[in-house]
Design a protein around this motif. Structure first.
Motif, PDB file in Angstrom:
ATOM      1  N   GLN A  53     -13.425  12.302  -5.309  1.00 18.70           N
ATOM      2  CA  GLN A  53     -12.459  12.756  -4.437  1.00 18.70           C
ATOM      3  C   GLN A  53     -11.558  13.266  -5.066  1.00 18.70           C
ATOM      4  O   GLN A  53     -10.309  14.041  -4.759  1.00 18.70           O
ATOM      5  CB  GLN A  53     -11.653  11.527  -4.383  1.00 18.70           C
ATOM      6  CG  GLN A  53     -12.340  10.360  -4.162  1.00 18.70           C
ATOM      7  CD  GLN A  53     -11.157   9.149  -4.051  1.00 18.70           C
ATOM      8  OE1 GLN A  53     -12.033   8.119  -4.104  1.00 18.70           O
ATOM      9  NE2 GLN A  53     -10.217   9.018  -3.545  1.00 18.70           N
ATOM     10  N   GLY A  54     -12.191  14.334  -5.524  1.00 17.91           N
ATOM     11  CA  GLY A  54     -11.655  16.086  -6.271  1.00 17.91           C
ATOM     12  C   GLY A  54     -10.283  15.545  -6.927  1.00 17.91           C
ATOM     13  O   GLY A  54      -8.781  16.694  -7.144  1.00 17.91           O
ATOM     14  N   PRO A  58       0.471  -1.364  -0.338  1.00 18.63           N
ATOM     15  CA  PRO A  58       0.124   0.118  -0.486  1.00 18.63           C
ATOM     16  C   PRO A  58       0.620   1.131   0.119  1.00 18.63           C
ATOM     17  O   PRO A  58       0.176   2.481  -0.485  1.00 18.63           O
ATOM     18  CB  PRO A  58      -1.130  -0.071   1.408  1.00 18.63           C
ATOM     19  CG  PRO A  58      -0.225  -1.125   2.238  1.00 18.63           C
ATOM     20  CD  PRO A  58       0.365  -1.923   1.440  1.00 18.63           C
ATOM     21  N   GLU A  59       1.984   1.193   0.761  1.00 21.31           N
ATOM     22  CA  GLU A  59       2.791   2.273   0.470  1.00 21.31           C
ATOM     23  C   GLU A  59       3.484   2.754  -1.110  1.00 21.31           C
ATOM     24  O   GLU A  59       4.006   4.047  -0.563  1.00 21.31           O
ATOM     25  CB  GLU A  59       4.054   1.928   1.303  1.00 21.31           C
ATOM     26  CG  GLU A  59       5.177   0.604   1.266  1.00 21.31           C
ATOM     27  CD  GLU A  59       4.676  -0.311   1.327  1.00 21.31           C
ATOM     28  OE1 GLU A  59       4.801  -1.475   0.264  1.00 21.31           O
ATOM     29  OE2 GLU A  59       3.472  -1.099   1.853  1.00 21.31           O
ATOM     30  N   LYS A  60       3.699   2.285  -1.681  1.00 17.10           N
ATOM     31  CA  LYS A  60       3.774   2.324  -3.118  1.00 17.10           C
ATOM     32  C   LYS A  60       3.025   2.749  -3.743  1.00 17.10           C
ATOM     33  O   LYS A  60       3.186   3.187  -5.120  1.00 17.10           O
ATOM     34  CB  LYS A  60       4.795   1.038  -3.011  1.00 17.10           C
ATOM     35  CG  LYS A  60       6.124   0.624  -3.295  1.00 17.10           C
ATOM     36  CD  LYS A  60       6.411  -0.410  -3.257  1.00 17.10           C
ATOM     37  CE  LYS A  60       8.019  -0.962  -2.654  1.00 17.10           C
ATOM     38  NZ  LYS A  60       8.682  -2.373  -3.088  1.00 17.10           N
ATOM     39  N   LEU A  61       1.629   2.198  -3.710  1.00 21.20           N
ATOM     40  CA  LEU A  61       0.341   2.882  -4.607  1.00 21.20           C
ATOM     41  C   LEU A  61       0.280   4.716  -4.456  1.00 21.20           C
ATOM     42  O   LEU A  61      -0.201   5.098  -6.230  1.00 21.20           O
ATOM     43  CB  LEU A  61      -1.047   2.057  -4.543  1.00 21.20           C
ATOM     44  CG  LEU A  61      -0.858   0.954  -4.089  1.00 21.20           C
ATOM     45  CD1 LEU A  61      -2.329   0.614  -3.444  1.00 21.20           C
ATOM     46  CD2 LEU A  61      -0.272   0.431  -5.629  1.00 21.20           C
ATOM     47  N   LYS A  62       1.219   5.133  -3.786  1.00 22.69           N
ATOM     48  CA  LYS A  62       0.680   7.071  -3.277  1.00 22.69           C
ATOM     49  C   LYS A  62       1.064   7.231  -4.999  1.00 22.69           C
ATOM     50  O   LYS A  62       2.609   7.353  -5.216  1.00 22.69           O
ATOM     51  CB  LYS A  62       1.736   7.436  -2.898  1.00 22.69           C
ATOM     52  CG  LYS A  62       0.902   9.165  -2.291  1.00 22.69           C
ATOM     53  CD  LYS A  62       0.985   9.445  -1.668  1.00 22.69           C
ATOM     54  CE  LYS A  62       1.238  11.605  -1.438  1.00 22.69           C
ATOM     55  NZ  LYS A  62      -0.656  11.475  -1.788  1.00 22.69           N
ATOM     56  N   ALA A  63       0.613   7.883  -6.572  1.00 13.31           N
ATOM     57  CA  ALA A  63       0.800   8.866  -6.715  1.00 13.31           C
ATOM     58  C   ALA A  63       0.174  10.423  -7.550  1.00 13.31           C
ATOM     59  O   ALA A  63      -0.190  10.610  -7.431  1.00 13.31           O
ATOM     60  CB  ALA A  63       1.089   7.758  -8.345  1.00 13.31           C
ATOM     61  N   LEU A  83      -8.221   4.430  -5.151  1.00  8.89           N
ATOM     62  CA  LEU A  83      -8.010   5.145  -4.998  1.00  8.89           C
ATOM     63  C   LEU A  83      -7.859   6.286  -4.255  1.00  8.89           C
ATOM     64  O   LEU A  83      -6.523   7.246  -4.116  1.00  8.89           O
ATOM     65  CB  LEU A  83      -9.599   6.222  -5.761  1.00  8.89           C
ATOM     66  CG  LEU A  83      -9.974   6.017  -7.137  1.00  8.89           C
ATOM     67  CD1 LEU A  83     -11.149   6.144  -7.190  1.00  8.89           C
ATOM     68  CD2 LEU A  83      -8.799   5.749  -8.502  1.00  8.89           C
ATOM     69  N   ASP A  84      -8.296   6.306  -3.353  1.00  7.97           N
ATOM     70  CA  ASP A  84      -7.691   6.346  -1.301  1.00  7.97           C
ATOM     71  C   ASP A  84      -6.362   6.259  -1.356  1.00  7.97           C
ATOM     72  O   ASP A  84      -5.385   7.731  -0.635  1.00  7.97           O
ATOM     73  CB  ASP A  84      -8.378   6.037  -0.621  1.00  7.97           C
ATOM     74  CG  ASP A  84     -10.173   6.668  -0.541  1.00  7.97           C
ATOM     75  OD1 ASP A  84     -10.273   8.112  -0.673  1.00  7.97           O
ATOM     76  OD2 ASP A  84     -10.849   6.109   0.380  1.00  7.97           O
TER      77      ASP A  84
END
Length: 861
Positions: free
Chosen positions: A825-826, A769-774, A793-794
């Motif tokens: 989600q903006g 999960p920590e590698k998904l942020k983009a 998406l979160d």
């Protein structure tokens, strides 16, 4: 008049760069300004002529009375042109030029030329705008898109047949919806009739012919094409053809032919073209270059294989594989010479035709009529139009007793082409056609040479010298323009054209034309002879095109590079005696040494508009990676050849360090083989099964595995999916195996998940999960209802999401509920069907721009 025409062309070209059309009041004002300037310019010209004549040293009385029996006062020979009120307005400017000749710079003369050019620019802009308003006024109502409509009309062009169906244009006569209510449609439609999926075992769609009246059940949509940098603009092409909607014929019993032939000028011409095509195809059945013979006779190039086009373009003879201006001039000249000879011979018979009409006029009329018929068969392309208008102008000048200069003929052809088709300026053929003639005119001035002895050897030397000089002028003169339009120039073109021009123009084309109309079996023998010559030529050209230095490629030059090279070319081709002509080649250096641009730091990415499919190019300072290659469009067309390769060539990119093909679905892997065939590629990573065609074609293949990491120029690339265990069962689930790649530079990143769906998203949420942020997310599976879960998406929390989808695609991607989920989600949403290609820059500050906004044009929806 030349300044007026050149200004008119500039005004037409200026309009084609505008994002919006001017309103009716502005157009009216521009027309009034143009008329006022034109009138002022004519008065200034007349004043200039009078002043020039009365300031002359010769003070003789300018007029004298002659022919008193006619009741006319004629001017003295020295001044008769001052009072020739029957002359066209164009002669005023040229006589003023003649009057001012030898006086050096003249402010009044310069002002007159500027006024004429300005007047022409205003009138050209206004005319092109009015033309565009007229064509854009009729369009398919948005509420009729995607609905079944029953339409009656006539097939008005020669249908194009391909494996799986046929395409054709359709003139609408009546239309109604499924309930029987009449509806309003554009007058012409571009349609496709595809064979049913089970047609292999049965019978496909019936063969269509021009002029047939049909009733079809259609499903239509508004004009729409892919929008990419350096890509083909399908929307303006449809507008130019006056095709204001596209669609497909629906399968069912509602499709039936109502009449075998509807008489009309256009339908007769198209039926004749079809008849000639059938004769050629019947005589050359299964012959590899039958499509070339068809192109030489009727200008239909659609049956020429892409592999053959590659050879023709690399050797620079693509202009010969059609009905070119040279072919039209040759055929018209042959007919004119024959009529001239027969007309003169008739003087010694009872007919005595020269007493009724001079032989020169009869020959000119016959040549112009022949050119007109041949151009009709050619489909009325820009090079053919230019030649027809020049031949027609020569014929009219000869009939009226007013012979014009070649430059005047070229300007007349330019004016008529733009008057009838303002969008011609958007196509390379327009610039190459007029540019080649302009270079020949310029290179032919001031080239007087002593005439050799009038012997056979002397004539041969003179002809060879003229041919070599012509080839040199065209080859050298068009280098800057060719590089500006295509980013490459053929180095073997002079040699290839030296052989191909006389062979194709003077042997193959006459044989093809004769064979298409002669009775059998003469027609077959003649066409087989023409085909054999083309086949021999193609073998030689294939050898030439395979040479490593056959083509020189550079990125498309900037405006200053092109203008500098153009000035140098003019200097290089200057007349003999011009000082240091060889220095002109030095101005080519910036153009020839141009290198592909690259980001200084971070990375750039472009998400291509390929329709329903994925294709993203990622560039670091010294490396390039292509993620997915778009869909297949037809058996001979895919996104690799139509979208990706033109962009790479325009950028001057000759190699890719890597290609990642996420999975085997055709909308992701369809263009891979085309790219691998044309581009040098370092390695290819896929999730494809062993033995797949892409795996076999890869120079070095790697399997996508979660945990793979590499770094280029400070940019980190990491494969997040699929894990090694997913391959263990040997079951190749296409979407589930999608290679998921993350590209990061500092705090910014781009996540490319392919077609993963909810189960794979859940797996990523559990394992990493920590590698998904983009920063930017390419929407998984094009925004389908089985992907883009809220939890995913979160975790990604992107600023921008890109949906690579086709316009009105059959899968209805992106699903409305999923698309709305991103908005809740903006997240800024960009989609290729409405924004075109998306250009991104990751250099510490994200910049994402839509190509349709960067290059907005008035014809776009």
């Amino acid at each position: 008049m030349r300044a007026l025409v050149l200004g008119f062309a500039a005004g037409v070209g200026w309009l084609q760069t505008r994002a919006e059309l001017p309103g009716a009041l502005l157009l009216l004002g521009l027309c009034l300004i143009g008329v006022v300037l034109c009138g002022f310019g004519l008065r200034l010209a007349a004043l200039r002529i009078v002043l020039a004549r009365f300031s002359h040293e010769d003070s003789r009385t300018p007029f004298a009375l002659s022919r008193p029996h006619s009741g006319r006062i004629e001017a003295h020979p020295d001044a008769s042109w001052l009072f020739d009120t029957s002359a066209a307005q164009a002669t005023y400017g040229e006589r003023a030029d003649a009057a001012a000749e030898g006086t050096g710079f003249d402010m009044a003369n310069a002002c007159r030329l500027v006024l004429r050019a300005l007047c022409g620019a205003i009138l050209g802009f206004a005319w092109a705008a009015l033309f565009a308003h007229h064509h854009l006024a009729v369009s398919l109502p948005a509420d009729l898109e995607g609905r079944d409509l029953v339409v009656t009309g006539v097939i008005d062009n020669l249908p194009s047949r391909f494996d799986g169906g046929q395409r054709f244009n359709f003139t609408v006569e009546a239309a109604r919806d499924a309930g029987g209510a009449p509806v309003s449609l554009p007058p012409r439609l571009a349609l496709g009739w595809y064979d049913p999926r089970d047609a292999a075992a049965g019978q496909g769609a019936p063969k269509l012919e021009p002029g047939e009246r049909w009733q079809f059940t259609l499903r239509l949509r508004r004009p729409h094409g892919n929008a990419n940098p350096e890509g083909f603009d399908y929307e303006v092409w449809l507008l130019q053809q006056n095709l204001r909607a596209t669609g497909t014929v629906r399968d069912g019993d509602g499709n039936r032919r109502l009449a075998a032939f509807v008489p009309g000028f256009g339908t007769v011409v198209e039926r004749c073209r079809g008849w000639l095509r059938e004769r050629i195809e019947a005589a050359l059945r299964d012959k590899p270059y039958a499509g070339v013979i068809v192109a030489l006779v009727i200008g239909d190039q659609r049956d020429i294989a892409q592999s053959d086009w590659k050879v023709f373009n690399r050797t620079g003879i693509g202009h010969l594989v059609s009905i070119s201006g040279l072919h039209i001039t040759m055929v018209a000249g042959m007919v004119a010479a024959l009529i001239n000879a027969l007309w003169r011979c008739s003087f010694f018979t009872a007919a005595q035709l020269p007493l009724l009409l001079p032989a020169q006029k009869a020959a000119a009329a016959a040549g112009a009529l022949t050119a007109f018929v041949y151009v009709l068969l050619a489909g009325f392309g820009v090079p053919a139009q230019r030649t027809l208008y020049m031949i027609s102008t020569v014929a009219m000048a000869l009939w009226s007793g007013r012979m014009l200069g070649v430059l005047q003929l070229l300007c007349a052809a330019l004016f008529v082409v733009l008057l009838l088709d303002p969008w011609a300026v958007l196509w390379p053929g327009f610039w190459l056609s007029f540019g080649a003639v302009a270079m020949l005119l310029y290179a032919g001035t001031g080239r007087g040479r002593p005439t050799p002895a009038d012997t056979r050897i002397g004539r041969w030397k003179r002809a060879m010298h003229g041919a070599c000089r012509t080839q040199y002028a065209v080859t050298v003169g068009l280098v800057p323009l060719t590089l500006l339009l295509f980013g490459q120039v053929s180095l073997v073109s002079p040699l290839a054209n030296a052989v191909a021009i006389p062979l194709v123009s003077f042997i193959v084309t006459p044989l093809s034309l004769a064979g298409s109309v002669l009775p059998a079996p003469l027609s077959q023998w003649t066409l087989l002879a023409a085909h054999w010559l083309v086949e021999c030529l193609a073998r030689a050209l294939a050898w030439l095109s395979a040479l490593p230095p056959a083509v020189w490629s550079t990125p498309l030059p900037t405006a200053w590079m092109f203008l500098l090279a153009l000035l140098g070319t003019i200097w290089l081709l200057a007349p003999r005696g011009w000082p240091a002509r060889w220095l002109g080649i030095a101005t080519w250096m910036p153009l020839l040494l141009n290198h592909p641009s690259a980001p200084r730091q971070g990375f750039d990415a472009i998400a291509f508009d390929v329709g329903q499919g994925n294709a993203v190019l990622i560039e670091t300072r010294h490396h390039r990676l292509l993620y997915d290659t778009g869909p297949v469009y037809s058996p001979e067309s895919d996104a690799g050849g139509r979208v990706i390769l033109p962009y790479l060539r325009a950028r001057g990119i000759a190699a890719l360090d890597a290609i990642v093909v996420s999975h085997s679905d055709a909308d992701h892997s369809g263009g891979a083989l085309s790219v691998l065939e044309e581009m040098k590629v370092g390695w290819v990573a896929t999730s494809l099964e062993p033995g797949h065609a892409i795996v076999r074609a890869s120079p070095q293949h790697r399997r996508c595995l979660a945990g793979q990491v590499w770094e280029w120029d400070g940019v980190r690339f990491e494969m997040l999916h699929p894990p090694a265990g997913l391959y263990a069962d040997g079951i190749w689930k296409t979407n589930a195996h999608s290679c998921t790649l993350k590209v990061s530079y500092g705090a910014q990143s781009l996540l490319l998940p392919g077609d993963i769906e909810a189960p794979q998203e859940a797996l990523l949420l559990v394992t990493m999960p920590e590698k998904l942020k983009a920063t930017v997310l390419l929407a998984p599976h094009h925004g389908s209802g089985t992907s883009s879960t809220k939890a995913f998406l979160d975790a990604v929390a992107p600023e921008v999401a890109i949906f690579q989808v086709g316009y009105r695609n059959r899968y209805r991607h992106p699903k409305p509920e999923v698309f709305e989920r991103y908005a809740e989600q903006g997240i800024r949403r960009m989609r290729s069907d409405s924004d075109g290609a998306v250009l991104m820059r990751f250099d510490g500050k994200l910049k994402a721009e839509a190509w349709r906004m960067l290059r907005k044009r008035y014809w776009q929806e």
